[in-house]
Design an enzyme around this catalytic site. Structure first.
Site, PDB file in Angstrom:
ATOM      1  N   ASP A  62       1.788  18.818  13.805  1.00  0.00           N
ATOM      2  CA  ASP A  62       1.912  17.831  12.730  1.00  0.00           C
ATOM      3  C   ASP A  62       1.531  18.522  11.413  1.00  0.00           C
ATOM      4  O   ASP A  62       0.762  19.479  11.411  1.00  0.00           O
ATOM      5  CB  ASP A  62       0.921  16.683  13.022  1.00  0.00           C
ATOM      6  CG  ASP A  62       1.072  15.525  12.047  1.00  0.00           C
ATOM      7  OD1 ASP A  62       1.592  14.484  12.441  1.00  0.00           O
ATOM      8  OD2 ASP A  62       0.666  15.693  10.881  1.00  0.00           O
TER       9      ASP A  62
ATOM     10  N   TYR B  31       8.024  11.016   9.150  1.00  0.00           N
ATOM     11  CA  TYR B  31       8.344   9.856   8.311  1.00  0.00           C
ATOM     12  C   TYR B  31       9.747   9.894   7.733  1.00  0.00           C
ATOM     13  O   TYR B  31      10.155   8.944   7.063  1.00  0.00           O
ATOM     14  CB  TYR B  31       7.279   9.722   7.219  1.00  0.00           C
ATOM     15  CG  TYR B  31       5.920   9.718   7.849  1.00  0.00           C
ATOM     16  CD1 TYR B  31       5.134  10.876   7.923  1.00  0.00           C
ATOM     17  CD2 TYR B  31       5.459   8.582   8.527  1.00  0.00           C
ATOM     18  CE1 TYR B  31       3.937  10.892   8.588  1.00  0.00           C
ATOM     19  CE2 TYR B  31       4.245   8.592   9.201  1.00  0.00           C
ATOM     20  CZ  TYR B  31       3.497   9.749   9.233  1.00  0.00           C
ATOM     21  OH  TYR B  31       2.310   9.775   9.930  1.00  0.00           O
TER      22      TYR B  31
ATOM     23  N   ASP C 211      -6.653   5.459   4.182  1.00  0.00           N
ATOM     24  CA  ASP C 211      -5.243   5.754   4.480  1.00  0.00           C
ATOM     25  C   ASP C 211      -4.796   5.175   5.813  1.00  0.00           C
ATOM     26  O   ASP C 211      -4.105   5.841   6.583  1.00  0.00           O
ATOM     27  CB  ASP C 211      -5.016   7.271   4.475  1.00  0.00           C
ATOM     28  CG  ASP C 211      -5.193   7.859   3.088  1.00  0.00           C
ATOM     29  OD1 ASP C 211      -6.362   7.939   2.643  1.00  0.00           O
ATOM     30  OD2 ASP C 211      -4.196   8.198   2.444  1.00  0.00           O
TER      31      ASP C 211
ATOM     32  N   ASP D 174       0.873  -1.185   0.000  1.00  0.00           N
ATOM     33  CA  ASP D 174       0.000   0.000   0.000  1.00  0.00           C
ATOM     34  C   ASP D 174       0.904   1.227   0.000  1.00  0.00           C
ATOM     35  O   ASP D 174       1.451   1.590   1.048  1.00  0.00           O
ATOM     36  CB  ASP D 174      -0.909  -0.004   1.235  1.00  0.00           C
ATOM     37  CG  ASP D 174      -1.748   1.271   1.295  1.00  0.00           C
ATOM     38  OD1 ASP D 174      -2.690   1.340   2.100  1.00  0.00           O
ATOM     39  OD2 ASP D 174      -1.439   2.212   0.527  1.00  0.00           O
TER      40      ASP D 174
ATOM     41  N   ASP E  64       6.336  15.428  10.866  1.00  0.00           N
ATOM     42  CA  ASP E  64       6.322  15.461   9.398  1.00  0.00           C
ATOM     43  C   ASP E  64       6.271  16.918   8.917  1.00  0.00           C
ATOM     44  O   ASP E  64       6.277  17.185   7.726  1.00  0.00           O
ATOM     45  CB  ASP E  64       5.158  14.648   8.834  1.00  0.00           C
ATOM     46  CG  ASP E  64       3.866  14.824   9.633  1.00  0.00           C
ATOM     47  OD1 ASP E  64       2.965  13.986   9.494  1.00  0.00           O
ATOM     48  OD2 ASP E  64       3.760  15.819  10.393  1.00  0.00           O
TER      49      ASP E  64
ATOM     50  N   HIS F  17      -0.235  17.448   9.030  1.00  0.00           N
ATOM     51  CA  HIS F  17      -1.589  17.107   8.561  1.00  0.00           C
ATOM     52  C   HIS F  17      -2.626  17.659   9.540  1.00  0.00           C
ATOM     53  O   HIS F  17      -2.342  17.803  10.732  1.00  0.00           O
ATOM     54  CB  HIS F  17      -1.764  15.583   8.477  1.00  0.00           C
ATOM     55  CG  HIS F  17      -0.828  14.912   7.535  1.00  0.00           C
ATOM     56  ND1 HIS F  17       0.375  14.370   7.944  1.00  0.00           N
ATOM     57  CD2 HIS F  17      -0.901  14.702   6.201  1.00  0.00           C
ATOM     58  CE1 HIS F  17       0.987  13.843   6.902  1.00  0.00           C
ATOM     59  NE2 HIS F  17       0.256  14.024   5.836  1.00  0.00           N
TER      60      HIS F  17
ATOM     61  N   HIS G 221      -6.101  11.713  13.517  1.00  0.00           N
ATOM     62  CA  HIS G 221      -7.071  11.600  12.423  1.00  0.00           C
ATOM     63  C   HIS G 221      -8.247  10.690  12.773  1.00  0.00           C
ATOM     64  O   HIS G 221      -9.267  10.720  12.087  1.00  0.00           O
ATOM     65  CB  HIS G 221      -6.403  11.041  11.161  1.00  0.00           C
ATOM     66  CG  HIS G 221      -5.334  11.916  10.623  1.00  0.00           C
ATOM     67  ND1 HIS G 221      -5.546  13.219  10.203  1.00  0.00           N
ATOM     68  CD2 HIS G 221      -4.000  11.698  10.466  1.00  0.00           C
ATOM     69  CE1 HIS G 221      -4.413  13.744   9.786  1.00  0.00           C
ATOM     70  NE2 HIS G 221      -3.462  12.857   9.928  1.00  0.00           N
TER      71      HIS G 221
HETATM   72  C1  LIG Z   1      -0.275  11.102  11.916  1.00  0.00           C
HETATM   73  C2  LIG Z   1      -0.209  11.652  10.508  1.00  0.00           C
HETATM   74  O1  LIG Z   1      -0.885  12.894  10.455  1.00  0.00           O
HETATM   75  O2  LIG Z   1       1.131  11.943  10.177  1.00  0.00           O
HETATM   76  C3  LIG Z   1      -0.813  10.646   9.504  1.00  0.00           C
HETATM   77  C4  LIG Z   1      -0.748  11.131   8.085  1.00  0.00           C
HETATM   78  C5  LIG Z   1      -1.522  10.221   7.141  1.00  0.00           C
HETATM   79  C6  LIG Z   1      -1.227  10.570   5.696  1.00  0.00           C
HETATM   80  C7  LIG Z   1      -2.084   9.754   4.754  1.00  0.00           C
HETATM   81  N1  LIG Z   1      -1.496   9.739   3.422  1.00  0.00           N
HETATM   82  C8  LIG Z   1      -1.837  10.863   2.575  1.00  0.00           C
HETATM   83  C9  LIG Z   1      -1.480  10.560   1.123  1.00  0.00           C
HETATM   84  C10 LIG Z   1      -1.017  11.845   0.455  1.00  0.00           C
HETATM   85  N2  LIG Z   1       0.410  11.926   0.463  1.00  0.00           N
HETATM   86 ZN   LIG Z   2       1.042  13.992   9.883  1.00  0.00          ZN
END
Ligand SMILES: CC(O)(O)CCCCCNCCCN
Ligand SMILES: [Zn+2]
Length: 680
Positions: free
Chosen positions: A174, A307, A94, A22, A267, A176, A137
């Site tokens: 973060d 990451y 995700d 994935d 991140d 996101h 999330h």
């Molecule tokens: C804890 C966290 O906020 O770092 C998790 C982030 C999940 C990202 C999902 N993928 C997004 C795909 C686009 N690149």
């Molecule tokens: Zn994040």
């Protein structure tokens, strides 16, 4: 005051991983925790923390933020085989499941609750929980974005329920948007959720309209949700600090939480494949420092994302080292926030102006402009599309795909070691004044020789003063010398004449740049104002003096320094940005006779300023005003300043003069900017 930093980690939480292909989830790997913990051990930071064991969260605790049917569903996953896990995973976005992820998710919540228990009962002052799966999330009935249970949302509810927390601040740095946290506290005025996040006008995951700045919370919770969307990548240290100074901190101090959570996702650091930001790991030392004087220092940092294993480990260490009270690093060259960040800052301040008195008179009125999503569509629809004709069907809402091009290797300098001098605080006190415990009374290795005495007497004492004054001045220069050799971190001196002491220290300092913060009646000695290497920020009640130079900045308050709300706004929105941008090697905090600053605020100031100049702060008090000695020493020793309590509105005329000053100074001091320069 309680000291001690908890570190909560258990390698059991590394024992789940992605079992199939994935591309979206492959970055969430066990090594994230392993490298973070190993870096803490290798740097010696882990040993300095109080190690607290994890525990499993109970069902009741998980149900504080999740539905029974969701919990019951997740409970079945340990017994699923691969196909069933993959099918179960398809129900959510995700995220991936694993036979051991339910166990780890309970440990992640339990670790966070252990941290809350130890902080709220005063066993430690603050701490960090190194956990996975992350949490911000996940929603009441849904796993999402690598998250299963919402660790911080559950912990906030738990703190309210079991520790009588009245006001909880959640700072989500973060990259996101923690939509799960936003949904959980949408209408709850007791939890203030702040998040910045990569947004790019809704074209970045999770592509939510409600991640934009105009989601402010609803009902009684209106105003208690603050979103700062990043509409461009590449945001850096200046952008992050500008958001703290001009959006988060003024609101956080007005809110006056009794507990602070950090959704500590890294991140948002340079090198991260998700964030594509430019901020360096040392910035998290400053962000942490700037939060540590809220809630009497009760700060719970909980790992979310991150990451890039290198910047993740470095950023975790920077955060923990600050929680432990080590000197802040020198911030990388700071400028002003970029134009896109300024638009986001302006929008957040404007939309929240009606909820927060700190923004009431400051933020410009909010014109009803279209949301950032419509703006983007309008741009696409109206202009020539990339292929040269009208860019496709503008109505069809297609978030741009970020091409997964080969990541070029991004490099950045390893954060410098942050060495804490063996002696933290030295006090120069008249013998009659007793030295607060924890501090050392300063005495130089040897006294001044006759030549030294003559020079000091001639330069500063107009020949007539007694020997004691000569010795005091000599001791001051000796204390300064040891600070600038990093043998002592900070100091406090009771002096017969604050002006003369400040004049001596600014001229004797070997630092290329000295910041002098003058709290109260002037005049500030002309010799200091004319001294090119000293930036003077003078907070006072008098009308501004004659035209200021770039290095003499008077901030006037109608009611003077006794006006706590006014001084707080001046410190957060003007003094700190100036100080961070100036990057002094020494900070002098002068309290002239008759200074009206109240105790708690004085301590906040003493603590906040330690984020500058590697913590080399020298406080000058008038020797016959010994009342502030104890609280100043406490702040210099690294105790968190006491909470000021909810703040009232600063006076409109004061805010007007602050904004006038900002406009006048922001060309020279761009970190003062809070809004994008008028579109030409
Ligand atoms: C804890 C966290 O906020 O770092 C998790 C982030 C999940 C990202 C999902 N993928 C997004 C795909 C686009 N690149
Ligand atoms: Zn994040």
């Amino acid at each position: 005051m309680k000291m001690g930093t908890a570190l909560i980690y258990d390698e059991e939480m590394t024992k789940y991983k992605l079992l199939w292909v994935d591309p979206v989830c492959k970055i969430e790997v066990p090594e994230r925790l392993i490298v973070s913990y190993e870096a803490l051990v290798k740097s010696g930071l882990a040993d300095r923390c109080v190690s607290i064991p994890v525990r499993e969260a109970t069902d009741a605790e998980i149900l504080l933020a999740h539905s029974e049917e969701y919990l019951e569903a997740v409970k079945k996953t340990p017994f699923m085989h691969l196909e069933e896990l993959m099918t179960f995973t398809q129900k959510y976005g995700d995220v991936y499941f694993h036979p051991n992820i339910y166990h780890c998710a309970k440990l992640a919540v339990g670790a966070t609750l252990q941290l809350v228990d130890n902080v709220m009962t005063g066993k430690v002052r603050n701490g960090m929980a190194l956990v996975r799966p992350p949490g911000h999330h996940s929603q009441s009935s849904a796993a999402n974005g690598f998250c299963v249970f919402n660790n911080v949302a559950i912990a906030a509810q738990y703190a309210k329920k079991h520790h009588k927390a009245k006001r909880v601040l959640i700072v989500d740095w973060d990259v996101h948007h923690g939509q799960g946290v936003q949904y959980c506290f949408e209408d709850d005025p007791s939890v203030l959720y702040f998040s910045w996040h990569r947004y790019e006008h809704q074209s970045f995951w999770p592509n939510l309209r409600e991640s934009d700045f105009d989601s402010v919370g609803s009902g009684k919770g209106a105003g208690f949700n603050v979103n700062v969307p990043w509409n461009k990548v590449g945001m850096g240290n200046s952008d992050y600090l500008a958001v703290f100074f001009h959006v988060l901190l003024p609101v956080a101090y007005e809110f006056s939480p009794d507990l602070v959570f950090i959704c500590a996702g890294f991140d948002s650091a340079i090198g991260d494949p998700e964030g594509h930001m430019s901020a360096t790991p040392d910035i998290f030392a400053h962000l942490t420092h700037l939060l540590m004087n809220l809630a009497d220092g009760k700060v719970c940092a909980v790992l979310e994302g991150g990451y890039n294993l290198t910047s993740l480990a470095q950023s975790v260490c920077q955060t923990v080292q600050t929680l432990l009270g080590d000197p802040a690093p020198r911030p990388a060259q700071l400028g002003g926030a970029c134009e896109s960040a300024l638009e986001s800052i302006h929008s957040a301040r404007a939309i929240h102006k009606k909820y927060w008195s700190c923004l009431q008179h400051a933020a410009a009125p909010f014109p009803e402009e279209p949301s950032s999503k419509n703006r983007r569509l309008a741009q696409q629809g109206g202009s020539q599309g990339p292929e040269g004709d009208a860019g496709g069907d503008a109505q069809k809402e297609e978030p741009e795909k970020v091409e997964e091009k080969e990541e070029e290797e991004i490099v950045w300098p390893e954060p410098l070691r942050r060495v804490a001098p063996s002696l933290r605080s030295a006090l120069l006190l008249p013998d009659a004044v007793e030295c607060p415990d924890g501090c050392a009374r300063f005495s130089p290795a040897h006294g001044p020789g006759p030549l030294e005495r003559a020079r000091l007497r001639k330069s500063y004492l107009k020949e007539s003063e007694d020997e004691a004054s000569v010795t005091l001045l000599y001791n001051l220069t000796a204390l300064l010398g040891q600070m600038e050799k990093n043998e002592i971190r900070n100091g406090l001196a009771l002096v017969p004449d604050v002006s003369m002491a400040a004049t001596l220290l600014t001229s004797a300092s070997l630092s290329k740049r000295v910041l002098l913060v003058w709290m109260g009646e002037g005049p500030v000695p002309a010799q200091i104002i004319e001294d090119e290497k000293t930036l003077v920020v003078h907070i006072d009640s008098m009308e501004p003096h004659e035209a200021q130079s770039k290095y003499y900045i008077p901030i006037t308050l109608k009611k003077g320094c006794g006006d706590t709300a006014g001084v707080v706004q001046a410190v957060l929105g003007l003094l700190l940005p100036l100080g961070y941008q100036y990057e002094p090697g020494l900070v002098l905090l002068a309290r002239p006779p008759g200074c009206q600053v109240k105790g708690g605020l004085w301590q906040q100031l003493t603590c906040l300023l330690q984020g500058l100049a590697l913590g080399h702060t020298l406080v000058l008090l008038q020797e016959n005003e010994t009342a502030p000695v104890g609280i100043t020493a406490s702040g210099l020793l690294g105790n968190a300043a006491l909470s000021l309590g909810p703040l009232v509105a600063p006076g409109p005329e004061d805010v007007g003069s602050f904004e006038g000053l900002r406009l006048r100074l922001q060309t020279d001091w761009p970190l003062l900017q809070t809004t994008a320069p008028e579109k030409r």
